[in-house]
Scaffold this motif. Structure first.
Motif, PDB file in Angstrom:
ATOM      1  N   ALA A  89       0.841  -1.186  -0.077  1.00  0.00           N
ATOM      2  CA  ALA A  89      -0.049   0.089   0.010  1.00  0.00           C
ATOM      3  C   ALA A  89       0.865   1.235  -0.123  1.00  0.00           C
TER       4      ALA A  89
ATOM      5  N   GLY B 281       2.471   1.418  -3.432  1.00  0.00           N
ATOM      6  CA  GLY B 281       1.495   1.919  -4.542  1.00  0.00           C
ATOM      7  C   GLY B 281       1.186   3.292  -4.284  1.00  0.00           C
ATOM      8  N   SER B 282       1.316   3.884  -3.166  1.00  0.00           N
ATOM      9  CA  SER B 282       0.939   5.406  -3.021  1.00  0.00           C
ATOM     10  C   SER B 282       1.958   6.084  -3.606  1.00  0.00           C
TER      11      SER B 282
ATOM     12  N   ALA C 270       0.925   0.896  -8.150  1.00  0.00           N
ATOM     13  CA  ALA C 270      -0.740   0.887  -7.867  1.00  0.00           C
ATOM     14  C   ALA C 270      -1.423   0.421  -9.120  1.00  0.00           C
ATOM     15  N   GLU C 271      -0.999   0.243 -10.184  1.00  0.00           N
ATOM     16  CA  GLU C 271      -1.659  -0.201 -11.368  1.00  0.00           C
ATOM     17  C   GLU C 271      -1.651  -1.661 -11.566  1.00  0.00           C
TER      18      GLU C 271
ATOM     19  N   ARG D 267      -3.711  -3.159  -8.969  1.00  0.00           N
ATOM     20  CA  ARG D 267      -5.090  -3.083  -9.281  1.00  0.00           C
ATOM     21  C   ARG D 267      -5.264  -4.318 -10.352  1.00  0.00           C
TER      22      ARG D 267
END
Length: 334
Positions: A40, A43-44, A50-51, A54
């Motif tokens: 997390a 990803g931030s 992050a992609e 997802r």
């Protein structure tokens, strides 16, 4: 440049990692919460990570598919999708219909394109659609999802004696004063779509359900209504079942007996096989037969002394002795 990078890593006491295997060896001992926090955070900071997260999370539709129950009989697939599109792009959505009757079975499915949309929809699982409070949960959980917890019997209420004019919206509006409602509606007839005079309301907490039962004012649509736990009403409208010993049953007709229109067949009755083995019983189980009576001793022939007859005064032979009848006898000469 490469030498400079290595020198900097050495100065701060870090070791350069050049392979995926080395990263795996570092990540493997970490617990799941630590890995989630790490990903997390990365990803931030990095959109590419992050992609990737997802994409991996949304690859399996099991994380994106919702099961929606409690739908009205007239709810269509288009209406269902319109109610859930506020949470994100829908990949597929449909109401399930009965193949034989062509009518709705009261539930359907929604599959989002992204897992994030599914998680957003699950934050508000109850949704009013066509006058009925529908409820959703992950399809992989079925009816064992979060909305079907073990305390459902303490949260679901049966509402009886409803006026035909009371709609599901009126029912939910009336009972929401006691607490947040998870699911509820008036029961409608599938064929006529008319109210059956009762309904159900499921609260999110047992405390709210208890308040609704204890409320002394139970008037809705100009009628005094019945409010009680749904479990206490189960089986009251069904047909009373007799114990197995009391259920009338037709006796099978043996094939070996004459029946109207059928000739007599010399066969064993249904369910019997001949010869049958008789269970042995010990001889002590039977009473001994009585002894035969002792025969009477035989008696030899009885001899009688000869009877001497005498002539009477007029010379006629005497009357035969008693028991001799007309049997002739001889009169001895005197």
């Amino acid at each position: 440049m490469e030498d400079f990078k290595k020198r900097k890593l050495a100065e701060v006491g870090c070791v350069e990692i050049n392979s995926v295997e080395e990263l795996r060896s570092l990540l493997d001992p970490l617990a799941k919460p630590q890995l989630v926090d790490l990903l997390a955070k990365l990803g931030s900071q990095y959109p590419s990570i992050a992609e990737e997260i997802r994409s991996i999370a949304s690859a399996d539709p099991v994380h994106r598919k919702l099961f929606v129950r409690g739908l009205a009989w007239n709810t269509t697939s288009e209406t269902l999708c319109a109610a859930f599109q506020e949470h994100g792009e829908i990949e597929e959505g449909a109401v399930i219909y009965d193949k034989a009757t062509g009518k709705s079975r009261g539930y359907g499915f929604i599959t989002y394109k992204h897992m994030e949309s599914t998680q957003h929809a699950l934050k508000a699982p109850s949704k009013l659609i066509d006058g009925r409070m529908a409820v959703c949960n992950l399809a992989c959980e079925g009816l064992t999802g979060a909305s079907s917890t073990s305390d459902l019997s303490q949260r679901k209420l049966y509402i009886g004696s409803l006026s035909p004019d009371v709609t599901s919206e009126m029912l939910l509006k009336y009972f929401e004063r006691h607490g947040e409602i998870e699911e509820g509606s008036v029961a409608y007839d599938k064929d006529t779509n008319e109210s059956r005079g009762f309904g159900f309301v499921t609260y999110k907490t047992a405390e709210a359900a208890k308040k609704a039962i204890d409320d002394p004012q139970k008037i809705l649509g100009g009628r005094n209504i019945i409010v009680k736990f749904a479990d206490s009403h189960k089986g009251k409208t069904g047909q009373t079942q007799l114990p197995a010993a009391m259920v009338p049953m037709g006796l099978p007709v043996a094939s070996g007996y004459s029946q109207p229109g059928n000739p007599h067949v010399n066969t064993a009755p249904i369910g019997y096989n001949y010869p049958q083995t008789v269970a042995p019983y010990p001889s002590s189980s039977y009473l001994s037969p009585p002894n035969a009576p002792t025969p009477y001793p035989s008696q030899g022939p009885v001899s009688y002394a000869p009877v001497t007859g005498k002539k009477d005064q007029i010379g006629l032979p005497p009357t035969p002795p008693v028991g001799m009848g007309n049997y002739p006898y001889y009169i001895a000469k005197q």
